[in-house]
Design a protein around this motif. Structure first.
Motif, mmCIF file in Angstrom:
data_model
loop_
_atom_site.group_PDB
_atom_site.id
_atom_site.type_symbol
_atom_site.label_atom_id
_atom_site.label_comp_id
_atom_site.label_asym_id
_atom_site.label_seq_id
_atom_site.Cartn_x
_atom_site.Cartn_y
_atom_site.Cartn_z
ATOM 1 N N VAL A 222 34.808 35.896 42.225
ATOM 2 C CA VAL A 222 35.317 37.156 41.709
ATOM 3 C C VAL A 222 36.589 36.914 40.897
ATOM 4 C CG1 VAL A 222 36.201 39.422 42.407
ATOM 5 C CG2 VAL A 222 34.415 38.330 43.756
ATOM 6 N N LYS A 223 36.761 37.690 39.827
ATOM 7 C CA LYS A 223 37.999 37.646 39.047
ATOM 8 C C LYS A 223 39.056 38.458 39.775
ATOM 9 C CE LYS A 223 35.921 37.295 34.479
ATOM 10 N NZ LYS A 223 35.747 37.995 33.197
ATOM 11 N N MET A 224 40.213 37.861 39.977
ATOM 12 C CA MET A 224 41.310 38.568 40.641
ATOM 13 C C MET A 224 41.775 39.766 39.821
ATOM 14 S SD MET A 224 43.515 35.393 42.158
ATOM 15 C CE MET A 224 44.767 36.459 42.866
ATOM 16 N N SER A 225 41.511 39.752 38.533
ATOM 17 C CA SER A 225 41.943 40.837 37.651
ATOM 18 C C SER A 225 41.006 42.044 37.689
ATOM 19 C CB SER A 225 42.067 40.327 36.212
ATOM 20 O OG SER A 225 40.805 39.844 35.752
ATOM 21 N N GLY B 241 42.067 32.188 37.599
ATOM 22 C CA GLY B 241 42.165 33.601 37.959
ATOM 23 C C GLY B 241 41.026 34.118 38.814
ATOM 24 N N LYS B 242 40.323 33.215 39.521
ATOM 25 C CA LYS B 242 39.153 33.606 40.320
ATOM 26 C C LYS B 242 39.290 33.129 41.760
ATOM 27 C CE LYS B 242 36.154 33.205 36.323
ATOM 28 N NZ LYS B 242 35.089 32.412 35.704
ATOM 29 N N PHE B 243 38.599 33.839 42.643
ATOM 30 C CA PHE B 243 38.515 33.414 44.040
ATOM 31 C C PHE B 243 37.066 33.441 44.490
ATOM 32 C CE2 PHE B 243 39.222 38.051 44.737
ATOM 33 C CZ PHE B 243 38.153 38.346 45.573
ATOM 34 N N ILE B 244 36.803 32.751 45.594
ATOM 35 C CA ILE B 244 35.491 32.793 46.226
ATOM 36 C C ILE B 244 35.689 33.381 47.615
ATOM 37 C CG2 ILE B 244 35.610 30.421 47.093
ATOM 38 C CD1 ILE B 244 32.540 30.303 46.536
ATOM 39 N N GLY B 245 34.844 34.328 47.953
ATOM 40 C CA GLY B 245 34.992 34.976 49.246
ATOM 41 C C GLY B 245 33.711 35.640 49.698
ATOM 42 N N ALA B 246 33.658 35.942 50.980
ATOM 43 C CA ALA B 246 32.502 36.606 51.574
ATOM 44 C C ALA B 246 32.686 38.113 51.444
ATOM 45 C CB ALA B 246 32.360 36.208 53.038
ATOM 46 N N THR B 247 32.014 38.709 50.480
ATOM 47 C CA THR B 247 32.108 40.146 50.238
ATOM 48 C C THR B 247 30.944 40.857 50.919
ATOM 49 O OG1 THR B 247 30.761 40.190 48.229
ATOM 50 C CG2 THR B 247 33.098 39.618 47.962
ATOM 51 N N PRO C 13 54.481 31.247 51.094
ATOM 52 C CA PRO C 13 54.133 32.241 50.071
ATOM 53 C C PRO C 13 54.040 31.594 48.691
ATOM 54 C CG PRO C 13 55.914 33.040 51.459
ATOM 55 C CD PRO C 13 55.723 31.593 51.791
ATOM 56 N N VAL C 14 53.086 32.059 47.889
ATOM 57 C CA VAL C 14 52.868 31.516 46.549
ATOM 58 C C VAL C 14 52.824 32.677 45.555
ATOM 59 C CG1 VAL C 14 51.305 30.177 45.089
ATOM 60 C CG2 VAL C 14 51.494 29.629 47.504
ATOM 61 N N LYS C 15 53.557 32.542 44.455
ATOM 62 C CA LYS C 15 53.516 33.555 43.396
ATOM 63 C C LYS C 15 52.203 33.428 42.622
ATOM 64 C CE LYS C 15 58.492 33.628 42.879
ATOM 65 N NZ LYS C 15 59.633 33.349 42.032
ATOM 66 N N LEU C 16 51.744 34.541 42.052
ATOM 67 C CA LEU C 16 50.487 34.533 41.301
ATOM 68 C C LEU C 16 50.456 33.445 40.233
ATOM 69 C CD1 LEU C 16 49.548 38.285 40.735
ATOM 70 C CD2 LEU C 16 48.202 36.543 41.906
ATOM 71 N N LYS C 17 51.545 33.316 39.495
ATOM 72 C CA LYS C 17 51.569 32.338 38.399
ATOM 73 C C LYS C 17 51.597 30.895 38.892
ATOM 74 C CE LYS C 17 56.544 32.667 37.868
ATOM 75 N NZ LYS C 17 57.648 33.025 37.031
ATOM 76 N N GLU C 18 51.819 30.698 40.202
ATOM 77 C CA GLU C 18 51.890 29.357 40.760
ATOM 78 C C GLU C 18 50.682 29.004 41.633
ATOM 79 O OE1 GLU C 18 55.647 29.458 42.774
ATOM 80 O OE2 GLU C 18 56.781 29.473 40.904
ATOM 81 N N LEU C 19 49.654 29.857 41.613
ATOM 82 C CA LEU C 19 48.460 29.597 42.435
ATOM 83 C C LEU C 19 47.802 28.281 42.060
ATOM 84 C CD1 LEU C 19 46.718 33.089 42.609
ATOM 85 C CD2 LEU C 19 47.599 31.762 44.527
ATOM 86 N N GLN C 20 47.343 27.586 43.094
ATOM 87 C CA GLN C 20 46.588 26.345 42.912
ATOM 88 C C GLN C 20 45.262 26.481 43.650
ATOM 89 O OE1 GLN C 20 48.903 23.022 44.337
ATOM 90 N NE2 GLN C 20 50.614 23.466 42.976
ATOM 91 N N GLN C 21 44.281 25.716 43.201
ATOM 92 C CA GLN C 21 42.988 25.726 43.881
ATOM 93 C C GLN C 21 43.202 25.436 45.357
ATOM 94 O OE1 GLN C 21 40.539 22.925 41.762
ATOM 95 N NE2 GLN C 21 40.123 24.354 40.134
ATOM 96 N N GLY C 22 42.549 26.220 46.207
ATOM 97 C CA GLY C 22 42.650 26.038 47.645
ATOM 98 C C GLY C 22 43.641 26.976 48.315
ATOM 99 N N ILE D 22 39.516 32.272 48.965
ATOM 100 C CA ILE D 22 40.074 31.000 48.517
ATOM 101 C C ILE D 22 40.155 30.996 46.996
ATOM 102 C CG2 ILE D 22 39.787 28.491 48.506
ATOM 103 C CD1 ILE D 22 38.062 28.879 51.080
ATOM 104 N N TYR D 23 41.347 30.725 46.478
ATOM 105 C CA TYR D 23 41.550 30.652 45.040
ATOM 106 C C TYR D 23 40.864 29.397 44.502
ATOM 107 C CZ TYR D 23 43.856 30.739 40.515
ATOM 108 O OH TYR D 23 44.106 30.779 39.163
ATOM 109 N N ILE D 24 40.093 29.558 43.412
ATOM 110 C CA ILE D 24 39.359 28.413 42.851
ATOM 111 C C ILE D 24 39.812 28.053 41.441
ATOM 112 C CG2 ILE D 24 37.333 28.729 44.316
ATOM 113 C CD1 ILE D 24 35.927 30.030 41.883
ATOM 114 N N GLY D 25 40.849 28.720 40.970
ATOM 115 C CA GLY D 25 41.368 28.431 39.637
ATOM 116 C C GLY D 25 40.899 29.441 38.610
#
Length: 81
Positions: free
Chosen positions: A62-65, A49-55, A16-25, A44-47
């Motif tokens: 996409v912005k996680m916010s 505050g954004k992720f890349i995904g199949a929507t 598990p990873v906290k939001l503030k500790e997210l790393q690319q990948g 997949i988190y890309i840094g």
């Protein structure tokens, strides 16, 4: 390590990873289905505050916010070191 096929099964592995500790990948998990609180989407988190995904509208960055995603966030996992 074998990574399971479904997002729900993927959520069961890794660290598990906290939001503030997210790393690319890192993988970020969301409940986008009918069952509230049940993982149904992974991206997949890309840094930054954004992720890349199949929507439903194709592969997107996409912005996680964003309101939709923020409300459905379940958690994040680190699968690969």
């Amino acid at each position: 390590m074998v990574i399971p096929r479904t997002s729900a099964d993927q959520y069961k592995i890794g660290k598990p990873v906290k939001l503030k500790e997210l790393q690319q990948g890192d993988l970020v998990f969301y409940a986008t289905g009918e069952k509230k609180g049940k993982v149904s989407f992974v991206s997949i988190y890309i840094g930054d505050g954004k992720f890349i995904g199949a929507t439903s509208k194709g592969v997107k960055v996409v912005k996680m916010s964003d309101k939709y995603w923020k409300a459905r966030f379940i958690g994040a996992k680190r699968i690969v070191k």
